[in-house]
Enzyme design. Structure first.
Site, PDB file in Angstrom:
ATOM      1  N   LYS A 116      33.645  42.735  36.177  1.00 45.17           N
ATOM      2  CA  LYS A 116      34.569  41.865  35.449  1.00 45.17           C
ATOM      3  C   LYS A 116      33.934  41.345  34.162  1.00 45.17           C
ATOM      4  CE  LYS A 116      37.580  40.132  39.167  1.00 45.17           C
ATOM      5  NZ  LYS A 116      37.230  41.074  40.213  1.00 45.17           N
ATOM      6  N   GLU A 200      35.371  31.054  35.143  1.00 39.82           N
ATOM      7  CA  GLU A 200      36.446  30.965  34.160  1.00 39.82           C
ATOM      8  C   GLU A 200      37.236  29.674  34.319  1.00 39.82           C
ATOM      9  OE1 GLU A 200      37.591  35.626  33.340  1.00 39.82           O
ATOM     10  OE2 GLU A 200      38.867  34.446  34.669  1.00 39.82           O
ATOM     11  N   HIS A 235      44.633  33.873  47.426  1.00 40.93           N
ATOM     12  CA  HIS A 235      44.462  34.741  46.256  1.00 40.93           C
ATOM     13  C   HIS A 235      44.876  36.187  46.543  1.00 40.93           C
ATOM     14  CE1 HIS A 235      42.463  31.456  44.232  1.00 40.93           C
ATOM     15  NE2 HIS A 235      41.571  31.371  45.203  1.00 40.93           N
ATOM     16  N   ARG A 292      42.869  52.073  39.826  1.00 37.56           N
ATOM     17  CA  ARG A 292      43.432  52.771  40.977  1.00 37.56           C
ATOM     18  C   ARG A 292      44.923  52.485  41.046  1.00 37.56           C
ATOM     19  NH1 ARG A 292      44.332  48.276  44.038  1.00 37.56           N
ATOM     20  NH2 ARG A 292      42.794  46.595  43.933  1.00 37.56           N
TER      21      ARG A 292
END
Length: 670
Positions: A116, A200, A235, A292
């Site tokens: 990430k 973040e 999540h 994917r």
């Protein structure tokens, strides 16, 4: 085009790929673990190869065994599905070295988007909007906390190699940061083999919108519009839809172009998804790219009329994209609900067990069911507890919502706890129905979504009693037919008594409520049932699948009643109740519980002992951490008390209901 492919996956995605391959005349090879020897994807494939024991790390994640299976069967290409090795660059490289086509992006693209933090740097260079945060290499806990303090709380800690909601923690204040970081890194190591994280800014009331992209080996790129995946628990997505409600053509074009630029920046090939966090004002930030096919790809297929797996196969075979951007358009609205073996009332804890009865809604142009299981199959503790994906389509969102509610009402599952009723409430929830969406919707609407348990209606009690009578009579008729004297009155189940009116008594229990139903035969298949002091005339017929066509006090209705051991599962009007049939001659002793012990809510592995034996702890204090179904579950103190001892050590496996902690509650002063 390929003539034979191997599918390096299991469950519904393996079955999904097989379906398209069969339509295209391509033979398929399944791989399976010992736990999946009788699985549906194994039954559907043309060939199947055993690759190891039940744990994924010893079977589905062993690259060498999958490559060997492809060589053994002569497969020309490997479809990785999603999860497992689908975004593993070493696996992609191993396929390339073996001369086998990897049906997915090149190694370089997986590498670029696999981290990430690295992906964020690439996106910044490509001028794709980014969420404020720290994406660097310094992983010292104190340094990361300093970065979080500078960003401003709340912040989100995310595994750099993560996905699927795993390795992610929301931190509301600085005092909680280090504990959340340790937990996040522990889960990241277990799930992805790396504890590298990024930090973040947590966007308040964000929407999760993703763009489906496709690239080919000829330099062509398109986006196949967006999906709104805002409705999540832990999540992880629960209910997805396409197109995203409230999306203007201008915003769609801007997000689509940003997604294409992200794909172009890494030389992407095949199907991919660029995920964005969108604010309520319409601004959006790049979150990650999944290299994917996504679990929720069917909603895109339903609104475009395309088969994305076919596109994957064609692109992997070297063909150009079948359509260009101008040829793509949106038709109608689609929703996908993920049917899980889990208990929403217990924090969505995964469930295991055998699917004693499984009856999905009938498929049509409006309703689609993607599944990897059939009736009689087991939901194993080794893999994701998904039962199926239920997808519906209609000309607009309101009609699609109505389709979903009806399809969920028609879904029957017995044998494992499941989320079908929760999904029905979620679909009907005014906030969702009104498209007031954000990733906190489930928590925000918890009073609506988790109502207090309501008493079952009289109709349900009458239905379970009538079904019991009809089932008993059917069994008696079958036994009589095979008897030397089939007309003997001793075969009758009419409650006959000497010098008294014929009468039977049935007892059922639902939760803490137990009721008695007195039965009086009325002839011609009818009965008088006395419940709560009130008599009702009932009659009906019951088929072998539990469909009860009943007449209750003159009202005709259809109900499903499924027998499973002592349980009688009643399905009516989108609700389900599990009644226990009580034997009046059986007496259950009291005090048989495990008082003073804390039990495992599911099979799993102990990964941390948080408390110290002999220590006094407050109510809610964490005692130990259990890992099950790839998720961490913290076992907490039920009250203030003392931890006497732990029954298991770190690393040991525990069974469902196993006593984990010897705990002594503190006496409450009189």
């Amino acid at each position: 085009m390929f003539t034979k492919i191997l599918i390096a996956n299991r469950g519904e995605i393996a079955c999904r790929v097989i379906k398209t391959a069969r339509r295209l005349g391509i033979k398929t090879v399944a791989v399976y673990s010992e736990a999946d020897a009788g699985a549906r994807h194994v039954r559907l494939a043309d060939e199947a190869v055993l690759i190891g024991p039940a744990p994924a790390r010893e079977s589905y994640l062993v690259i060498e065994r999958i490559i060997a299976a492809a060589r053994q069967t002569g497969a020309q290409a490997i479809h990785p599905g999603y999860g497992f090795l689908s975004e593993n660059e070493d696996f992609c490289a191993a396929c390339e070295a073996a001369g086998i086509v990897f049906i997915g992006p090149p190694v370089a693209a997986i590498h670029a988007m696999g981290s990430k933090s690295e992906a964020k740097k690439l996106m910044e260079a490509a001028r794709v909007p980014l969420t404020p945060g720290y994406h660097g290499d310094n992983q010292a806990p104190d340094f990361l906390r300093t970065q979080a303090d500078a960003i401003g709380y709340p912040v989100l800690i995310k595994a750099a190699a993560g996905g699927g909601g795993k390795g992610m923690r929301l931190v509301e204040q600085g005092a909680d940061f280090l504990d959340a970081l340790a937990s996040c890194q522990r889960e990241a190591r277990a799930s992805f083999g790396s504890d590298h994280v990024l930090v973040e800014k947590y966007i308040t009331r964000p929407r999760h919108i993703e763009i489906q992209v496709f690239g080919d080996t000829h330099g062509n790129y398109v986006y196949l519009f967006e999906r709104d995946c805002s409705v999540q628990r832990r999540h992880q997505k629960v209910l997805e839809e396409a197109p995203a409600p409230g999306m203007s053509p201008e915003r769609r074009a801007a997000m689509g172009q940003a997604a294409v630029e992200a794909a172009r920046a890494v030389g992407y090939v095949g199907a991919g998804t660029v995920e964005f966090i969108a604010q309520q004002d319409g601004s959006f930030y790049f979150m990650e790219m999944n290299t994917r096919l996504q679990v929720e790809h069917p909603v895109t297929e339903m609104i475009t009329g395309l088969d994305l797996v076919e596109w994957q196969l064609r692109v992997a075979a070297g063909e150009p994209l079948p359509l260009n951007q101008e040829q793509l358009s949106i038709h109608g609205h689609a929703l996908e609900a993920r049917i899980y073996a889990e208990d929403p009332a217990k924090g969505f804890l995964p469930a295991t067990g055998r699917l004693v009865h499984l009856a999905p809604p009938e498929e049509s142009a409006h309703v689609r069911v993607d599944t990897g299981v059939e009736e009689g199959d087991a939901i194993s503790p080794h893999y994701d507890p998904m039962i199926a994906k239920l997808i519906v389509w209609d000309v607009n969102r309101d009609r699609a919502l109505a389709r979903m509610l009806q399809a969920l009402a028609d879904y029957r599952v017995v044998g494992v706890a499941n989320n079908i009723e929760f999904l029905s409430r979620l679909t009907a929830c005014p906030a969702f129905a009104g498209a007031d969406l954000d990733t906190g919707l489930i928590e925000r609407e918890k009073d609506y979504l988790f109502p207090a348990e309501a008493e079952a209606p009289r109709e349900a009690w009458l239905a379970v009693a009538l079904a019991e009578l009809l089932r008993t009579q059917t069994r008696a008729d079958r036994d009589a037919a095979g008897h030397a004297e089939p007309a003997s009155p001793w075969h009758l189940q009419d409650g006959w008594r000497l010098n008294a009116a014929p009468r039977r008594r049935l007892i059922f229990r639902l939760g803490e409520v137990q009721k008695t139903v007195d039965v009086e035969p009325l002839g011609a298949g009818a009965y008088a049932l006395v419940l709560d002091g009130r008599s009702s005339r009932v009659s009906g017929s019951l088929n072998p699948r539990g469909l009860l066509r009943a007449e209750l006090d003159g009202l005709r209705t259809s109900v499903t009643v499924v027998q499973a051991g002592e349980k009688r599962h009643v399905f009516a009007h989108g609700r389900a109740w599990a009644f226990a049939c009580v034997d009046p001659l059986h007496f259950q002793s009291e005090g048989s519980g495990t008082e003073g012990g804390l039990l495992a809510p599911m099979p799993g592995k102990v990964i941390a002992l948080v408390a110290t034996p002999g220590a006094r702890v407050e109510k809610g204090a964490p005692l130990l951490i259990l890992e099950a179904m790839k998720m961490e579950h913290t076992i907490t103190a039920p009250s203030t008390g003392t931890v006497q001892a732990f029954r298991f050590a770190v690393g040991e496996q525990v069974g469902d209901g196993a006593e984990l902690v010897e705990f002594v509650p503190e006496a409450v002063p009189a």
